[in-house]
Scaffold this motif. Structure first.
Motif, PDB file in Angstrom:
ATOM      1  N   ALA A 298      13.047  76.395  57.848  1.00  0.00           N
ATOM      2  CA  ALA A 298      12.321  75.073  57.779  1.00  0.00           C
ATOM      3  C   ALA A 298      12.236  74.597  59.072  1.00  0.00           C
ATOM      4  CB  ALA A 298      13.541  73.963  57.014  1.00  0.00           C
ATOM      5  N   LEU A 299      11.156  73.823  59.411  1.00  0.00           N
ATOM      6  CA  LEU A 299      10.739  73.274  60.618  1.00  0.00           C
ATOM      7  C   LEU A 299      10.640  72.156  60.435  1.00  0.00           C
ATOM      8  CD1 LEU A 299       8.225  75.962  61.793  1.00  0.00           C
ATOM      9  CD2 LEU A 299      10.796  75.766  62.644  1.00  0.00           C
ATOM     10  N   VAL A 300      10.699  71.334  61.806  1.00  0.00           N
ATOM     11  CA  VAL A 300      10.287  69.825  61.941  1.00  0.00           C
ATOM     12  C   VAL A 300      10.033  69.430  63.267  1.00  0.00           C
ATOM     13  CG1 VAL A 300      12.020  68.849  60.121  1.00  0.00           C
ATOM     14  CG2 VAL A 300      12.769  68.706  62.399  1.00  0.00           C
ATOM     15  N   ARG A 301       9.545  68.224  63.566  1.00  0.00           N
ATOM     16  CA  ARG A 301       9.039  68.221  64.849  1.00  0.00           C
ATOM     17  C   ARG A 301      10.292  67.923  65.811  1.00  0.00           C
ATOM     18  NH1 ARG A 301       8.713  63.402  68.091  1.00  0.00           N
ATOM     19  NH2 ARG A 301       7.265  63.345  69.604  1.00  0.00           N
ATOM     20  N   GLY A 302      10.020  68.918  67.121  1.00  0.00           N
ATOM     21  CA  GLY A 302      11.119  68.817  67.900  1.00  0.00           C
ATOM     22  C   GLY A 302      11.845  70.028  67.864  1.00  0.00           C
ATOM     23  N   ASP A 303      11.809  70.831  66.972  1.00  0.00           N
ATOM     24  CA  ASP A 303      12.585  72.169  66.885  1.00  0.00           C
ATOM     25  C   ASP A 303      11.864  73.050  67.852  1.00  0.00           C
ATOM     26  OD1 ASP A 303      14.125  71.581  64.704  1.00  0.00           O
ATOM     27  OD2 ASP A 303      13.100  72.231  63.155  1.00  0.00           O
ATOM     28  N   THR A 304      12.975  74.054  68.554  1.00  0.00           N
ATOM     29  CA  THR A 304      12.292  75.354  69.205  1.00  0.00           C
ATOM     30  C   THR A 304      12.970  76.373  68.791  1.00  0.00           C
ATOM     31  OG1 THR A 304      14.176  74.938  70.812  1.00  0.00           O
ATOM     32  CG2 THR A 304      12.116  73.706  71.467  1.00  0.00           C
ATOM     33  N   VAL A 305      12.182  77.583  68.682  1.00  0.00           N
ATOM     34  CA  VAL A 305      12.598  78.922  68.014  1.00  0.00           C
ATOM     35  C   VAL A 305      11.937  79.947  69.003  1.00  0.00           C
ATOM     36  CG1 VAL A 305      12.199  80.125  66.024  1.00  0.00           C
ATOM     37  CG2 VAL A 305      12.106  77.773  65.601  1.00  0.00           C
ATOM     38  N   VAL A 306      12.937  80.996  69.099  1.00  0.00           N
ATOM     39  CA  VAL A 306      12.592  82.053  69.790  1.00  0.00           C
ATOM     40  C   VAL A 306      12.267  82.983  68.761  1.00  0.00           C
ATOM     41  CG1 VAL A 306      14.772  82.823  70.024  1.00  0.00           C
ATOM     42  CG2 VAL A 306      13.238  83.874  71.412  1.00  0.00           C
ATOM     43  N   LEU A 307      11.123  83.852  68.828  1.00  0.00           N
ATOM     44  CA  LEU A 307      10.523  84.832  67.811  1.00  0.00           C
ATOM     45  C   LEU A 307      10.675  86.186  68.237  1.00  0.00           C
ATOM     46  CD1 LEU A 307       7.234  83.357  66.777  1.00  0.00           C
ATOM     47  CD2 LEU A 307       9.390  83.004  65.757  1.00  0.00           C
ATOM     48  N   PRO A 308      11.708  87.043  67.802  1.00  0.00           N
ATOM     49  CA  PRO A 308      11.614  88.474  68.052  1.00  0.00           C
ATOM     50  C   PRO A 308      10.580  89.356  67.547  1.00  0.00           C
ATOM     51  CG  PRO A 308      13.200  88.044  66.413  1.00  0.00           C
ATOM     52  CD  PRO A 308      12.488  86.585  66.645  1.00  0.00           C
ATOM     53  N   ALA A 309      10.157  90.307  68.178  1.00  0.00           N
ATOM     54  CA  ALA A 309       9.174  91.272  67.668  1.00  0.00           C
ATOM     55  C   ALA A 309       9.378  91.769  66.454  1.00  0.00           C
ATOM     56  CB  ALA A 309       8.672  92.277  68.618  1.00  0.00           C
ATOM     57  N   ASP A 310      10.764  91.937  66.220  1.00  0.00           N
ATOM     58  CA  ASP A 310      11.559  92.601  65.078  1.00  0.00           C
ATOM     59  C   ASP A 310      11.264  91.981  63.934  1.00  0.00           C
ATOM     60  OD1 ASP A 310      12.806  95.023  64.661  1.00  0.00           O
ATOM     61  OD2 ASP A 310      14.822  94.137  64.738  1.00  0.00           O
ATOM     62  N   ALA A 311      10.900  90.471  63.839  1.00  0.00           N
ATOM     63  CA  ALA A 311      10.796  89.714  62.753  1.00  0.00           C
ATOM     64  C   ALA A 311       9.172  90.197  62.089  1.00  0.00           C
ATOM     65  CB  ALA A 311      10.602  88.372  63.059  1.00  0.00           C
ATOM     66  N   GLY A 312       8.393  90.750  62.910  1.00  0.00           N
ATOM     67  CA  GLY A 312       6.872  91.294  62.043  1.00  0.00           C
ATOM     68  C   GLY A 312       6.064  90.156  62.262  1.00  0.00           C
ATOM     69  N   GLU A 313       5.111  89.895  61.302  1.00  0.00           N
ATOM     70  CA  GLU A 313       4.110  88.794  61.241  1.00  0.00           C
ATOM     71  C   GLU A 313       4.747  87.798  60.810  1.00  0.00           C
ATOM     72  OE1 GLU A 313       0.567  88.322  58.077  1.00  0.00           O
ATOM     73  OE2 GLU A 313      -0.164  89.450  59.818  1.00  0.00           O
ATOM     74  N   VAL A 314       4.556  86.498  61.514  1.00  0.00           N
ATOM     75  CA  VAL A 314       5.148  85.215  61.160  1.00  0.00           C
ATOM     76  C   VAL A 314       3.961  84.368  60.540  1.00  0.00           C
ATOM     77  CG1 VAL A 314       5.948  83.106  62.131  1.00  0.00           C
ATOM     78  CG2 VAL A 314       6.928  85.524  62.628  1.00  0.00           C
ATOM     79  N   GLU A 315       4.129  83.443  59.412  1.00  0.00           N
ATOM     80  CA  GLU A 315       3.061  82.569  58.691  1.00  0.00           C
ATOM     81  C   GLU A 315       3.885  81.078  58.739  1.00  0.00           C
ATOM     82  OE1 GLU A 315       0.664  81.758  54.799  1.00  0.00           O
ATOM     83  OE2 GLU A 315       2.100  83.333  54.963  1.00  0.00           O
ATOM     84  N   PHE A 316       2.969  80.308  59.136  1.00  0.00           N
ATOM     85  CA  PHE A 316       3.431  78.713  59.217  1.00  0.00           C
ATOM     86  C   PHE A 316       2.792  78.028  57.810  1.00  0.00           C
ATOM     87  CE2 PHE A 316       3.706  80.185  63.538  1.00  0.00           C
ATOM     88  CZ  PHE A 316       4.685  79.558  63.981  1.00  0.00           C
ATOM     89  N   GLY A 317       3.628  77.417  57.226  1.00  0.00           N
ATOM     90  CA  GLY A 317       3.217  76.434  56.102  1.00  0.00           C
ATOM     91  C   GLY A 317       3.718  75.104  56.117  1.00  0.00           C
ATOM     92  N   GLY A 318       3.239  74.160  55.125  1.00  0.00           N
ATOM     93  CA  GLY A 318       3.643  72.972  55.198  1.00  0.00           C
ATOM     94  C   GLY A 318       2.564  72.172  55.909  1.00  0.00           C
ATOM     95  N   GLU A 319       2.965  71.015  56.518  1.00  0.00           N
ATOM     96  CA  GLU A 319       2.485  70.270  57.539  1.00  0.00           C
ATOM     97  C   GLU A 319       2.870  70.301  59.051  1.00  0.00           C
ATOM     98  OE1 GLU A 319      -0.425  68.610  56.286  1.00  0.00           O
ATOM     99  OE2 GLU A 319       0.267  69.468  54.192  1.00  0.00           O
ATOM    100  N   VAL A 320       3.153  71.403  59.279  1.00  0.00           N
ATOM    101  CA  VAL A 320       3.702  71.604  60.826  1.00  0.00           C
ATOM    102  C   VAL A 320       2.634  71.847  61.486  1.00  0.00           C
ATOM    103  CG1 VAL A 320       4.072  74.136  60.480  1.00  0.00           C
ATOM    104  CG2 VAL A 320       5.692  72.700  61.986  1.00  0.00           C
ATOM    105  N   SER A 321       2.742  71.407  62.738  1.00  0.00           N
ATOM    106  CA  SER A 321       2.117  71.758  64.074  1.00  0.00           C
ATOM    107  C   SER A 321       2.774  72.120  65.245  1.00  0.00           C
ATOM    108  CB  SER A 321       1.086  70.667  64.384  1.00  0.00           C
ATOM    109  OG  SER A 321       1.885  69.533  64.800  1.00  0.00           O
TER     110      SER A 321
END
Length: 330
Positions: A298-321
């Motif tokens: 889950a994501l909300v405004r102000g979150d910061t996330v580090v993405l590893p290559a290991d996770a593969g393709e990532v998709e965003f959903g909801g009303e997030v930007s």
């Protein structure tokens, strides 16, 4: 498999310029003080001259830098590691300017290697979450003797008069090549993406909490440090065409094309897909989620996330930007 990781604020204290309240408000927490203007997000870089200050820790307490060094392919991907080893090629920050920053420059990679013994220069770019005025580049060619006089006399009026003052709005982006004089204006709030070094040469220091004559030249003296300054002037049209990108309505790249050799930054929203690779997500608005092959977050405004290559393709959903910062393509 290494999964994406949500990060806590990482805010070095006692910086030499003032911050404002926007990082604390944006992140719904974290440090809030007069000289805490930055949040170093997913950082494997230390402040200049420090052993560990500036490095990000994972929720386990382990340094992200150490994790990347131990598992470089899982974090960065095979092509990246074959090209650059365990070097992330990237530093991302949130920056809230509580006062206009001093006029300064950053060295390029060649200068930094020859005079400072480090692997990168410090080309950087700003994506604005709150706009204002920035000063950038010379309006005409500058003589090195005149520049030295401005610095020695702290003739800030002359420096600023020789630079372009550019108005920017939320969503705009500015590329700052190494060697280019610049100063971020008071009230600007930005996502900053840059080469992973902390290297600043001050042309201005009066009114800031720093001893410029002794600390403003990275320990190499101004005779040498000022050689890092690009003295060439340019037309306003050429500068804005090359270095300023106004906000576009669509998702996708937000930086001028010249940034791609150093780093990338993309605006994403619902339905956006990212290919596998290392990245740093700054959620700029809304709520939603991020999904990958073996999980979701889950994501909300102000979150910061580090993405590893290991996770593969990532998709965003909801009303997030969000803004996603990534290394150059290997």
């Amino acid at each position: 498999m290494i999964h994406p990781v949500k990060l806590s604020p990482n805010q070095p204290a006692d910086r030499f310029y003032r911050g404002g309240p926007r990082i604390s408000e944006f992140r719904s927490g974290g440090a809030h003080g007069s000289h805490v203007p930055e949040d170093w997000v997913a950082s494997v870089t230390t402040l200049h001259g420090e052993e560990s200050l500036g490095l990000s820790r994972l929720p386990t307490g382990e340094l992200l830098r150490d994790q990347v060094r131990r598992h470089p392919e899982a974090w960065l991907g095979r092509a990246h590691v074959e090209a650059w080893g365990a070097d992330t090629k990237l530093l991302t920050k949130l920056l809230d300017a509580g006062q206009r920053l001093p006029v300064h420059v950053h060295p390029d990679a060649d200068f930094a290697s020859r005079h400072l013994g480090v692997a990168h220069g410090k080309t950087e770019a700003w994506v604005f979450l709150r706009g204002g005025t920035v000063h950038l580049g010379w309006r005409f060619d500058i003589d090195e003797v005149e520049l030295r006089r401005w610095v020695d006399d702290q003739d800030v009026d002359a420096m600023l008069a020789a630079m372009y003052a550019i108005e920017v709005s939320e969503g705009d982006a500015v590329l700052v090549p190494a060697g280019t004089p610049h100063a971020i204006g008071e009230g600007c709030f930005i996502v900053e993406v840059q080469e992973p070094e902390d290297l600043s040469i001050l042309l201005e220091w009066v009114g800031f909490d720093i001893d410029g004559p002794s600390e403003g030249h990275l320990g190499i003296g101004f005779d040498t440090a000022l050689r890092a300054v690009d003295l060439r002037g340019t037309s306003g049209e050429d500068l804005t065409t090359a270095l300023v990108r106004r906000r576009a309505a669509a998702d996708g790249a937000v930086l001028p094309p010249a940034a791609n050799q150093f780093f990338r930054a993309d605006r994403v929203s619902r339905g956006a897909h990212l290919p596998p690779g290392f990245g740093i997500v700054v959620v700029t608005g809304g709520t939603g989620e991020m999904r990958w092959s073996e999980g979701a977050m889950a994501l909300v405004r102000g979150d910061t996330v580090v993405l590893p290559a290991d996770a593969g393709e990532v998709e965003f959903g909801g009303e997030v930007s969000a803004i996603v910062c990534r290394p150059p393509v290997a």
